[in-house]
Design a protein around this motif. Sequence first.
Motif, PDB file in Angstrom:
ATOM      1  N   CYS A   7      13.806  35.109  23.350  1.00  0.00           N
ATOM      2  CA  CYS A   7      14.289  36.338  22.516  1.00  0.00           C
ATOM      3  C   CYS A   7      15.700  36.514  22.543  1.00  0.00           C
ATOM      4  O   CYS A   7      16.220  37.267  21.646  1.00  0.00           O
ATOM      5  CB  CYS A   7      13.610  37.684  23.152  1.00  0.00           C
ATOM      6  N   THR A   8      16.640  35.963  23.397  1.00  0.00           N
ATOM      7  CA  THR A   8      18.049  36.229  23.377  1.00  0.00           C
ATOM      8  C   THR A   8      18.997  34.935  23.140  1.00  0.00           C
ATOM      9  O   THR A   8      19.996  35.090  23.230  1.00  0.00           O
ATOM     10  CB  THR A   8      18.430  36.936  24.518  1.00  0.00           C
ATOM     11  N   ASN A   9      18.294  34.184  22.379  1.00  0.00           N
ATOM     12  CA  ASN A   9      19.203  32.837  22.089  1.00  0.00           C
ATOM     13  C   ASN A   9      20.291  32.962  21.270  1.00  0.00           C
ATOM     14  O   ASN A   9      21.319  32.416  21.133  1.00  0.00           O
ATOM     15  CB  ASN A   9      18.324  31.652  21.432  1.00  0.00           C
ATOM     16  N   GLY A  10      20.107  33.902  20.298  1.00  0.00           N
ATOM     17  CA  GLY A  10      21.165  34.127  19.326  1.00  0.00           C
ATOM     18  C   GLY A  10      22.171  35.339  19.655  1.00  0.00           C
ATOM     19  O   GLY A  10      23.027  35.837  18.653  1.00  0.00           O
ATOM     20  N   VAL A  11      22.290  35.787  20.625  1.00  0.00           N
ATOM     21  CA  VAL A  11      23.153  36.951  21.304  1.00  0.00           C
ATOM     22  C   VAL A  11      23.914  36.547  22.105  1.00  0.00           C
ATOM     23  O   VAL A  11      23.573  35.612  22.874  1.00  0.00           O
ATOM     24  CB  VAL A  11      22.357  38.402  21.320  1.00  0.00           C
ATOM     25  N   SER A  12      25.102  37.351  22.479  1.00  0.00           N
ATOM     26  CA  SER A  12      25.962  36.944  23.599  1.00  0.00           C
ATOM     27  C   SER A  12      25.455  37.519  24.855  1.00  0.00           C
ATOM     28  O   SER A  12      24.677  38.103  24.885  1.00  0.00           O
ATOM     29  CB  SER A  12      27.219  37.628  23.364  1.00  0.00           C
ATOM     30  N   GLN A  13      26.064  37.054  26.035  1.00  0.00           N
ATOM     31  CA  GLN A  13      25.658  37.507  27.250  1.00  0.00           C
ATOM     32  C   GLN A  13      25.650  38.844  27.560  1.00  0.00           C
ATOM     33  O   GLN A  13      24.861  39.387  28.111  1.00  0.00           O
ATOM     34  CB  GLN A  13      26.308  36.644  28.400  1.00  0.00           C
ATOM     35  N   ALA A  40       8.091  46.797  31.401  1.00  0.00           N
ATOM     36  CA  ALA A  40       7.688  45.361  32.370  1.00  0.00           C
ATOM     37  C   ALA A  40       8.254  44.420  31.191  1.00  0.00           C
ATOM     38  O   ALA A  40       7.505  44.076  30.200  1.00  0.00           O
ATOM     39  CB  ALA A  40       6.683  45.202  32.903  1.00  0.00           C
ATOM     40  N   ILE A  41       8.753  43.266  31.535  1.00  0.00           N
ATOM     41  CA  ILE A  41       9.462  42.013  30.674  1.00  0.00           C
ATOM     42  C   ILE A  41       8.972  40.782  31.339  1.00  0.00           C
ATOM     43  O   ILE A  41       8.909  40.449  32.382  1.00  0.00           O
ATOM     44  CB  ILE A  41      10.864  42.022  30.520  1.00  0.00           C
ATOM     45  N   PHE A  42       7.966  40.004  30.529  1.00  0.00           N
ATOM     46  CA  PHE A  42       7.554  38.825  30.795  1.00  0.00           C
ATOM     47  C   PHE A  42       8.299  37.775  29.739  1.00  0.00           C
ATOM     48  O   PHE A  42       8.283  37.965  28.581  1.00  0.00           O
ATOM     49  CB  PHE A  42       6.023  38.467  30.511  1.00  0.00           C
ATOM     50  N   SER A  43       9.410  37.089  30.421  1.00  0.00           N
ATOM     51  CA  SER A  43      10.232  36.197  29.672  1.00  0.00           C
ATOM     52  C   SER A  43       9.797  34.727  29.628  1.00  0.00           C
ATOM     53  O   SER A  43       9.120  34.457  30.481  1.00  0.00           O
ATOM     54  CB  SER A  43      11.660  36.347  30.161  1.00  0.00           C
ATOM     55  N   ILE A  44       9.507  34.172  28.495  1.00  0.00           N
ATOM     56  CA  ILE A  44       9.538  32.613  28.490  1.00  0.00           C
ATOM     57  C   ILE A  44      10.885  32.469  27.665  1.00  0.00           C
ATOM     58  O   ILE A  44      11.230  32.286  27.010  1.00  0.00           O
ATOM     59  CB  ILE A  44       8.197  32.466  27.212  1.00  0.00           C
ATOM     60  N   SER A  45      11.470  31.448  28.590  1.00  0.00           N
ATOM     61  CA  SER A  45      12.963  30.958  28.636  1.00  0.00           C
ATOM     62  C   SER A  45      13.154  29.646  29.336  1.00  0.00           C
ATOM     63  O   SER A  45      12.701  29.316  30.256  1.00  0.00           O
ATOM     64  CB  SER A  45      13.829  32.058  28.912  1.00  0.00           C
ATOM     65  N   HIS A  46      14.388  28.949  28.625  1.00  0.00           N
ATOM     66  CA  HIS A  46      14.695  27.784  29.304  1.00  0.00           C
ATOM     67  C   HIS A  46      15.932  28.258  30.115  1.00  0.00           C
ATOM     68  O   HIS A  46      16.700  27.386  30.733  1.00  0.00           O
ATOM     69  CB  HIS A  46      14.999  26.762  28.103  1.00  0.00           C
ATOM     70  N   LYS A  47      16.512  29.502  29.737  1.00  0.00           N
ATOM     71  CA  LYS A  47      17.754  29.765  30.422  1.00  0.00           C
ATOM     72  C   LYS A  47      17.638  30.333  31.521  1.00  0.00           C
ATOM     73  O   LYS A  47      17.089  31.129  31.973  1.00  0.00           O
ATOM     74  CB  LYS A  47      18.435  31.091  29.574  1.00  0.00           C
ATOM     75  N   MET A  48      18.181  29.691  32.596  1.00  0.00           N
ATOM     76  CA  MET A  48      18.111  29.961  34.079  1.00  0.00           C
ATOM     77  C   MET A  48      18.525  31.346  34.223  1.00  0.00           C
ATOM     78  O   MET A  48      18.543  32.023  35.416  1.00  0.00           O
ATOM     79  CB  MET A  48      18.883  28.866  35.029  1.00  0.00           C
ATOM     80  N   GLU A  49      19.984  31.689  33.542  1.00  0.00           N
ATOM     81  CA  GLU A  49      20.258  32.976  33.744  1.00  0.00           C
ATOM     82  C   GLU A  49      19.454  34.244  33.738  1.00  0.00           C
ATOM     83  O   GLU A  49      19.846  35.186  34.174  1.00  0.00           O
ATOM     84  CB  GLU A  49      21.513  33.346  32.843  1.00  0.00           C
ATOM     85  N   HIS A  50      18.220  34.059  33.016  1.00  0.00           N
ATOM     86  CA  HIS A  50      17.346  35.128  32.977  1.00  0.00           C
ATOM     87  C   HIS A  50      16.647  35.588  34.374  1.00  0.00           C
ATOM     88  O   HIS A  50      16.097  36.559  34.424  1.00  0.00           O
ATOM     89  CB  HIS A  50      16.392  34.820  31.963  1.00  0.00           C
ATOM     90  N   LYS A  51      17.032  34.482  35.357  1.00  0.00           N
ATOM     91  CA  LYS A  51      16.610  34.954  36.645  1.00  0.00           C
ATOM     92  C   LYS A  51      17.289  36.261  37.008  1.00  0.00           C
ATOM     93  O   LYS A  51      16.574  36.927  37.990  1.00  0.00           O
ATOM     94  CB  LYS A  51      16.830  33.909  37.679  1.00  0.00           C
ATOM     95  N   LEU A  52      18.428  36.630  36.604  1.00  0.00           N
ATOM     96  CA  LEU A  52      19.246  37.575  36.989  1.00  0.00           C
ATOM     97  C   LEU A  52      18.322  38.933  36.689  1.00  0.00           C
ATOM     98  O   LEU A  52      18.569  40.054  37.258  1.00  0.00           O
ATOM     99  CB  LEU A  52      20.540  37.687  36.702  1.00  0.00           C
ATOM    100  N   TYR A  53      17.535  38.860  35.718  1.00  0.00           N
ATOM    101  CA  TYR A  53      16.821  39.986  35.119  1.00  0.00           C
ATOM    102  C   TYR A  53      15.425  40.282  35.380  1.00  0.00           C
ATOM    103  O   TYR A  53      14.795  41.170  34.667  1.00  0.00           O
ATOM    104  CB  TYR A  53      17.134  40.031  33.589  1.00  0.00           C
TER     105      TYR A  53
END
Length: 118
Positions: free
Chosen positions: A27-33, A49-62
């Motif tokens: 959901c956030t590939n097109g926006v800045s950090q 509550a958020i369930f993220s499907i992502s390849h971005k390891m940075e999402h672990k912070l959230y």
Amino acid sequence: LSPGQKQRIAFARLFYHCPSFAVLDECTNGVSQDVERSLYHRCQKMNIAIFSISHKMEHKLYHDIELHVKGDSEGSWSVTECSELQGKVIRSSSTVKHIRGSARDSRIQYERHVWYIE
């Protein structure tokens, strides 16, 4: 509209409807950090509550917990904690496995500084 603008509109709709949970797929590939951090922080403040499907390891912070589906023929998976709070710093780390050329693993560590804790 650009992909980032479409993603911002999708989050605006999410905030308007304020569901108890949301499934976000890349959901956030097109926006800045900075925008990404703001969007996830707003979800937290709104108790979504958020369930993220992502390849971005940075999402672990959230997120608190990671469900890793391994994609093998056995259908195996694992559950791990994503990050830990030490003082006012949230630390998260990931292991990157090199598939080609090297059998070594590289460890990447991310940090997000929390200016207030509720």
